[in-house]
Enzyme design. Structure first.
Site, PDB file in Angstrom:
ATOM      1  N   GLU A 195     -21.506  26.002   7.144  1.00  0.00           N
ATOM      2  CA  GLU A 195     -22.333  24.999   6.467  1.00  0.00           C
ATOM      3  C   GLU A 195     -23.741  24.925   7.026  1.00  0.00           C
ATOM      4  O   GLU A 195     -24.633  24.335   6.432  1.00  0.00           O
ATOM      5  CB  GLU A 195     -21.675  23.611   6.637  1.00  0.00           C
ATOM      6  CG  GLU A 195     -20.233  23.534   6.154  1.00  0.00           C
ATOM      7  CD  GLU A 195     -20.145  23.478   4.645  1.00  0.00           C
ATOM      8  OE1 GLU A 195     -21.102  23.004   4.012  1.00  0.00           O
ATOM      9  OE2 GLU A 195     -19.121  23.944   4.109  1.00  0.00           O
ATOM     10  N   HIS A 196     -23.935  25.462   8.203  1.00  0.00           N
ATOM     11  CA  HIS A 196     -25.204  25.246   8.916  1.00  0.00           C
ATOM     12  C   HIS A 196     -25.756  26.585   9.353  1.00  0.00           C
ATOM     13  O   HIS A 196     -25.574  26.983  10.495  1.00  0.00           O
ATOM     14  CB  HIS A 196     -24.951  24.330  10.122  1.00  0.00           C
ATOM     15  CG  HIS A 196     -26.198  23.842  10.801  1.00  0.00           C
ATOM     16  ND1 HIS A 196     -26.931  24.597  11.678  1.00  0.00           N
ATOM     17  CD2 HIS A 196     -26.845  22.657  10.724  1.00  0.00           C
ATOM     18  CE1 HIS A 196     -27.965  23.899  12.134  1.00  0.00           C
ATOM     19  NE2 HIS A 196     -27.921  22.729  11.571  1.00  0.00           N
ATOM     20  N   PHE A 197     -26.362  27.393   8.500  1.00  0.00           N
ATOM     21  CA  PHE A 197     -26.579  27.105   7.081  1.00  0.00           C
ATOM     22  C   PHE A 197     -25.971  28.266   6.302  1.00  0.00           C
ATOM     23  O   PHE A 197     -25.858  29.352   6.875  1.00  0.00           O
ATOM     24  CB  PHE A 197     -28.081  26.992   6.795  1.00  0.00           C
ATOM     25  CG  PHE A 197     -28.761  25.899   7.564  1.00  0.00           C
ATOM     26  CD1 PHE A 197     -28.780  24.594   7.086  1.00  0.00           C
ATOM     27  CD2 PHE A 197     -29.378  26.164   8.785  1.00  0.00           C
ATOM     28  CE1 PHE A 197     -29.422  23.578   7.794  1.00  0.00           C
ATOM     29  CE2 PHE A 197     -30.003  25.143   9.498  1.00  0.00           C
ATOM     30  CZ  PHE A 197     -30.038  23.848   9.008  1.00  0.00           C
ATOM     31  N   VAL A 253     -26.672  29.204  12.231  1.00  0.00           N
ATOM     32  CA  VAL A 253     -27.169  28.842  13.562  1.00  0.00           C
ATOM     33  C   VAL A 253     -26.385  27.624  14.059  1.00  0.00           C
ATOM     34  O   VAL A 253     -26.005  26.755  13.279  1.00  0.00           O
ATOM     35  CB  VAL A 253     -28.683  28.527  13.576  1.00  0.00           C
ATOM     36  CG1 VAL A 253     -29.490  29.777  13.282  1.00  0.00           C
ATOM     37  CG2 VAL A 253     -29.041  27.427  12.597  1.00  0.00           C
TER      38      VAL A 253
END
Lengths: 129, 170
Positions: B33-35, B40
């Site tokens: 989800e990140h990203f 990262v």
């Protein structure tokens, strides 16, 4: 150390601890109302003052808990009693209580804690070393 | 979900400093989800790993009897991203330790690269208030953290006779 030297170091500590700009840290700035200090910040500030100036500050000395916690001996109906004022004077001889005494509302007690008060407190401790 | 953000301790000097490592795996959920397409590690999770390293260092001083809680991060600076496949090294040094709490200076590196510098303020949750709220149960140092604590103790005091594996049998 002169009062100005103490003030400069106190200002640097408050700037770091509270993440504020140094032009906000004026002598009259109130820690809570103007600089948004919270209870945990007071502990952080005490730690930093001790480290910077080589002092031992007892837990109740700079920020006396008996008054802040609204002990009924010292605070009644939201007003600090004469006994409470006497306690403040004894516990905080470095504080200027003249304005507060005119209208000693408990909710305004935090306003006593200005940058200047902290600097005067530290100066008194440094001189007593 | 397991909320442990360090893999093991590599050094532990009680009351002074601790070093832990964290291997970042693409299988960790947060990377998805990140990203999306640019994985990262969230900076807050990097700080969590540093806080776990420092929190165990501070807790060990009182044999984990105090409830050590992260009270404040007065300062944190991030130098670069960390991504899957990298190994982060967390180093925590005690700057100040008192009955009310402790201040820890932390650094996170990846190889020779600085990733993050931070200062973390831990408070010892007031004994009385803590007992009213949580009883005698120490919710901070419980459950799975116990494994890490065991490792921290092992690293802190290496046994003079380390356990040996039995000889291999054909």
């Amino acid at each position: 150390m002169t009062q100005d030297e103490v003030f400069a170091d106190v200002k640097a500590i408050l700037t770091e601890s509270l993440s504020v700009d140094d032009d906000q840290v004026t002598p009259q700035a109130r820690l809570q109302a103007d600089l948004d200090a919270e209870s945990i910040d007071f502990l952080d500030i005490v730690f930093r003052l001790e480290r910077k100036f080589g002092l031992k500050i007892d837990r109740n000395e700079l920020f006396p808990e008996s008054i802040f916690q609204g002990d009924p001996k010292f605070v009644q109906d939201g007003v600090v009693t004469p006994g409470g004022l006497a306690e403040l004077k004894e516990k905080m001889p470095y504080a200027d209580l003249s304005a507060f005494e005119q209208n000693p509302k408990f909710e305004q007690i935090g306003d006593l804690f200005t940058v200047d008060l902290i600097a005067r407190y530290v100066k008194s401790k440094v001189d007593a070393k | 979900m397991r909320w442990i953000w360090i893999d093991r301790f590599t050094a532990f000097e009680p009351g002074k400093s601790a070093t832990a490592v964290k291997c970042l795996s693409a299988a960790e959920d947060h990377f998805a989800e990140h990203f999306p397409g640019f994985p990262v590690m969230p900076a807050a999770l990097i700080l969590e790993g540093l806080a776990q390293t420092g929190g165990i260092l501070v807790g060990e001083v009182n044999q984990f009897r105090e409830k050590v809680v992260l009270a404040k991060i007065p300062f944190a600076k991030f130098h670069r991203d960390a991504t899957a496949g990298e190994v982060l090294t967390y180093r925590a040094d005690v700057l100040d330790l008192k009955p009310e709490g402790a201040i820890v200076k932390g650094t996170v590196t990846c190889g020779a690269d600085p990733v993050c510098d931070a200062e973390i303020f831990f408070a010892h949750l007031d004994q009385n208030r803590g007992r009213q709220m949580f009883g005698d149960f120490n919710f901070v140092f419980s459950g799975e953290l116990a494994n890490l604590l065991g490792m921290a103790k092992l690293v802190a005091s290496p046994s003079p006779d380390p356990p040996q594996l039995p000889p291999a049998t054909p």
